[in-house]
Design a protein around this motif. Structure first.
Motif, PDB file in Angstrom:
ATOM      1  N   LEU A 140       0.842  -1.210   0.000  1.00 16.47           N
ATOM      2  CA  LEU A 140       0.000   0.000   0.000  1.00 16.47           C
ATOM      3  C   LEU A 140       0.875   1.258   0.000  1.00 16.47           C
ATOM      4  CD1 LEU A 140      -3.137   0.643   0.518  1.00 16.47           C
ATOM      5  CD2 LEU A 140      -2.415   1.104   2.858  1.00 16.47           C
ATOM      6  N   ILE A 141       1.934   1.233   0.820  1.00 14.61           N
ATOM      7  CA  ILE A 141       2.845   2.388   0.915  1.00 14.61           C
ATOM      8  C   ILE A 141       3.544   2.605  -0.434  1.00 14.61           C
ATOM      9  CG2 ILE A 141       4.949   3.285   2.008  1.00 14.61           C
ATOM     10  CD1 ILE A 141       4.165   1.678   4.544  1.00 14.61           C
ATOM     11  N   ALA A 142       4.094   1.531  -0.995  1.00 11.51           N
ATOM     12  CA  ALA A 142       4.824   1.665  -2.265  1.00 11.51           C
ATOM     13  C   ALA A 142       3.889   2.197  -3.349  1.00 11.51           C
ATOM     14  CB  ALA A 142       5.410   0.315  -2.671  1.00 11.51           C
ATOM     15  N   GLU A 332      -3.689  -0.862  10.200  1.00  9.95           N
ATOM     16  CA  GLU A 332      -2.337  -0.615   9.661  1.00  9.95           C
ATOM     17  C   GLU A 332      -2.361   0.592   8.732  1.00  9.95           C
ATOM     18  OE1 GLU A 332      -0.540  -4.126   7.942  1.00  9.95           O
ATOM     19  OE2 GLU A 332      -0.837  -5.312   9.751  1.00  9.95           O
ATOM     20  N   ARG A 333      -3.437   0.702   7.920  1.00  8.15           N
ATOM     21  CA  ARG A 333      -3.522   1.848   7.007  1.00  8.15           C
ATOM     22  C   ARG A 333      -3.634   3.153   7.801  1.00  8.15           C
ATOM     23  NH1 ARG A 333      -8.033   2.099   2.311  1.00  8.15           N
ATOM     24  NH2 ARG A 333      -9.449   2.189   4.078  1.00  8.15           N
ATOM     25  N   GLU A 334      -4.438   3.114   8.887  1.00  9.18           N
ATOM     26  CA  GLU A 334      -4.572   4.317   9.734  1.00  9.18           C
ATOM     27  C   GLU A 334      -3.218   4.694  10.330  1.00  9.18           C
ATOM     28  OE1 GLU A 334      -7.084   6.322   9.812  1.00  9.18           O
ATOM     29  OE2 GLU A 334      -7.915   4.915   8.367  1.00  9.18           O
ATOM     30  N   MET A 335      -2.477   3.661  10.766  1.00  6.97           N
ATOM     31  CA  MET A 335      -1.176   3.900  11.395  1.00  6.97           C
ATOM     32  C   MET A 335      -0.200   4.550  10.410  1.00  6.97           C
ATOM     33  SD  MET A 335       0.724   1.059  13.693  1.00  6.97           S
ATOM     34  CE  MET A 335      -0.638   0.411  14.592  1.00  6.97           C
ATOM     35  N   VAL A 336      -0.138   4.029   9.195  1.00 11.51           N
ATOM     36  CA  VAL A 336       0.818   4.614   8.228  1.00 11.51           C
ATOM     37  C   VAL A 336       0.345   5.989   7.768  1.00 11.51           C
ATOM     38  CG1 VAL A 336       1.891   2.453   7.486  1.00 11.51           C
ATOM     39  CG2 VAL A 336      -0.051   3.306   6.212  1.00 11.51           C
ATOM     40  N   ARG A 337      -0.990   6.192   7.786  1.00  9.78           N
ATOM     41  CA  ARG A 337      -1.503   7.534   7.471  1.00  9.78           C
ATOM     42  C   ARG A 337      -1.069   8.507   8.552  1.00  9.78           C
ATOM     43  NH1 ARG A 337      -7.428   6.399   5.482  1.00  9.78           N
ATOM     44  NH2 ARG A 337      -6.967   6.258   3.268  1.00  9.78           N
ATOM     45  N   SER A 338      -1.229   8.076   9.815  1.00 11.34           N
ATOM     46  CA  SER A 338      -0.910   9.000  10.921  1.00 11.34           C
ATOM     47  C   SER A 338       0.601   9.260  10.994  1.00 11.34           C
ATOM     48  CB  SER A 338      -1.449   8.468  12.248  1.00 11.34           C
ATOM     49  OG  SER A 338      -0.701   7.343  12.612  1.00 11.34           O
ATOM     50  N   LEU A 339       1.386   8.331  10.451  1.00 10.80           N
ATOM     51  CA  LEU A 339       2.841   8.537  10.429  1.00 10.80           C
ATOM     52  C   LEU A 339       3.271   9.342   9.195  1.00 10.80           C
ATOM     53  CD1 LEU A 339       3.891   4.896  11.461  1.00 10.80           C
ATOM     54  CD2 LEU A 339       4.312   6.948  12.813  1.00 10.80           C
TER      55      LEU A 339
END
Ligand SMILES: NC(=O)c1ccc[n+]([C@@H]2O[C@H](COP(=O)([O-])OP(=O)(O)OC[C@H]3O[C@@H](n4cnc5c(N)ncnc54)[C@H](O)[C@@H]3O)[C@@H](O)[C@H]2O)c1
Ligand SMILES: O=C(O)C[C@H](O)C(=O)O
Length: 342
Positions: A140-142, A332-339
């Protein structure tokens, strides 16, 4: 991708364990067919370069007819230049006392820039398979950093879980693995993954097809015993196999992970036929999985594109388990968004 045209394959983390098990099979033609010339690019960080360079020397010594060239680099722009297939294996492993957010943060720093480098330098038809954990969210990040590459081209690997499920079933039934089809892994590549055999088919030696569940009930004793075995033995066995390998081997699965990556890309590029396999692909909203999440589904591939099997009946148990796994992906998506990683 035509059969005879050279294909540029980039492998990140090429100097690691999975890399060592993967490179020689790609070069031998196991992934794209023995007639497809391969140009290998091995991308590492400086600390891993020597190991990747050693593999490059050994690759040369194998004299694989399909291997056109091998290049080792620590420059992502060069590593992904013209890549048709990218296997993102290199990742930061979880260290002692590391929280999930620390792991996501460390890997965001790897998969964000690699997504951007793929966007800028890869071939227009690039296909990306993320193996490095947490694989679904790393994909998702990539993908978020590669706005010009369709999200459908970023997959995460659940083929190892799928293969593990097939092997366990074959063992219980004492049949060849190839006689079992239409088994599914849904959700995240984590302990919440959802192995599902409800649509499974068992093909006998004479070609007759029957229900996998029926055959299992017969082998185990009764439908009730089978349901008990499925919930208390089979699911934990498959979902926690990664941890079992780490405990027994002292490090995470490598050869089986490499074999699964070969299977995934082979089927993606060359097609599956009518039986499905499992792959984590971007959700189009099918089966209630929120659009945009990278989640495992039953998929077939034709002409280089995955298609999610539609309108499969889903029992209450599978639905409930999938909800748990999808909630984990949403977190996990929320976490990477918040980061700030996507
Ligand atoms: N999806 C799956 O089914 C599955 C299965 C097994 C392992 N894994 C995961 O695959 C990953 C790799 O496993 P391994 O056993 O090969 O690990 P490893 O530690 O042996 O190798 C990882 C390699 O990646 C390199 N690396 C780190 N950061 C990099 C970067 N930014 N660019 C390029 N290379 C980089 C390291 O130098 C190292 O050589 C781990 O995250 C592991 O958890 C996933
Ligand atoms: O489980 C792990 O941490 C390693 C890998 O993802 C696996 O499934 O073997």
């Amino acid at each position: 991708m035509s059969a005879q045209k050279p294909v540029t394959v980039t492998v990140t983390g090429a100097g690691g364990q999975i890399g060592y098990a993967l490179l020689f099979r790609i070069a031998s033609g196991a992934m794209l067919g023995p007639q497809t010339p391969v140009r290998l690019r091995l991308l590492e960080i400086p600390a891993g370069l020597k190991s990747a360079e050693g593999s490059a020397l050994e690759l040369q010594d194998c004299a694989f007819p399909a291997l056109e060239s091998v290049e080792v680099t620590d420059d992502p722009a060069r590593g992904f230049d013209g890549a048709n297939v990218a296997l993102l294996v290199g990742a930061r492993p979880r260290g002692p006392g590391m929280e999930r957010s620390d792991l996501l943060k460390a890997n965001g720093a790897i998969f964000g820039p690699q997504g951007a480098a793929i966007n800028a330098h890869a071939a227009e038809d690039v296909k990306v398979l993320v193996v490095g954990n947490p694989a679904n969210t790393n994909a998702l990040i990539a993908s978020a950093h590669a706005p010009d590459v369709p999200p459908e081209r970023f997959n995460a690997m659940t083929r190892l879980d799928h293969n593990r499920a097939l092997a366990q079933l074959a063992q219980v039934l004492d049949v060849p693995v190839a006689s079992i089809s239409n088994v599914t892994i849904w959700g995240n590549h984590s302990a919440t993954q959802v192995p599902d055999i409800s649509h499974g088919i068992l093909t006998g030696p004479d070609g007759t097809q029957g229900s996998l569940v029926g055959a299992l009930a017969k082998a185990i004793g009764s439908a009730q015993d089978m349901a008990q075995w499925f919930a208390t033995t089979f699911i934990p066995r498959v979902a926690q196999r990664g941890a079992e390998i780490i405990e027994v081997r002292g490090s995470s699965s490598a050869a089986s992970a490499a074999a699964a990556a070969i299977d995934h890309v082979h089927d993606w590029v060359l097609g599956t036929g009518s039986s499905w396999t499992s792959a984590a692909v971007v959700s189009d909203g099918s089966y209630g999985v929120p659009r945009g999440l990278v989640s495992s589904f039953p998929v077939t591939s034709q002409q280089g594109s995955w298609h999610i099997e539609q309108q499969l009946e889903m029992g209450a148990d599978v639905r409930e388990r999938l909800e748990v796994s999808v909630n984990e992906l949403v977190e996990e998506r929320e976490m990477v968004r918040s980061l700030g990683l996507i």
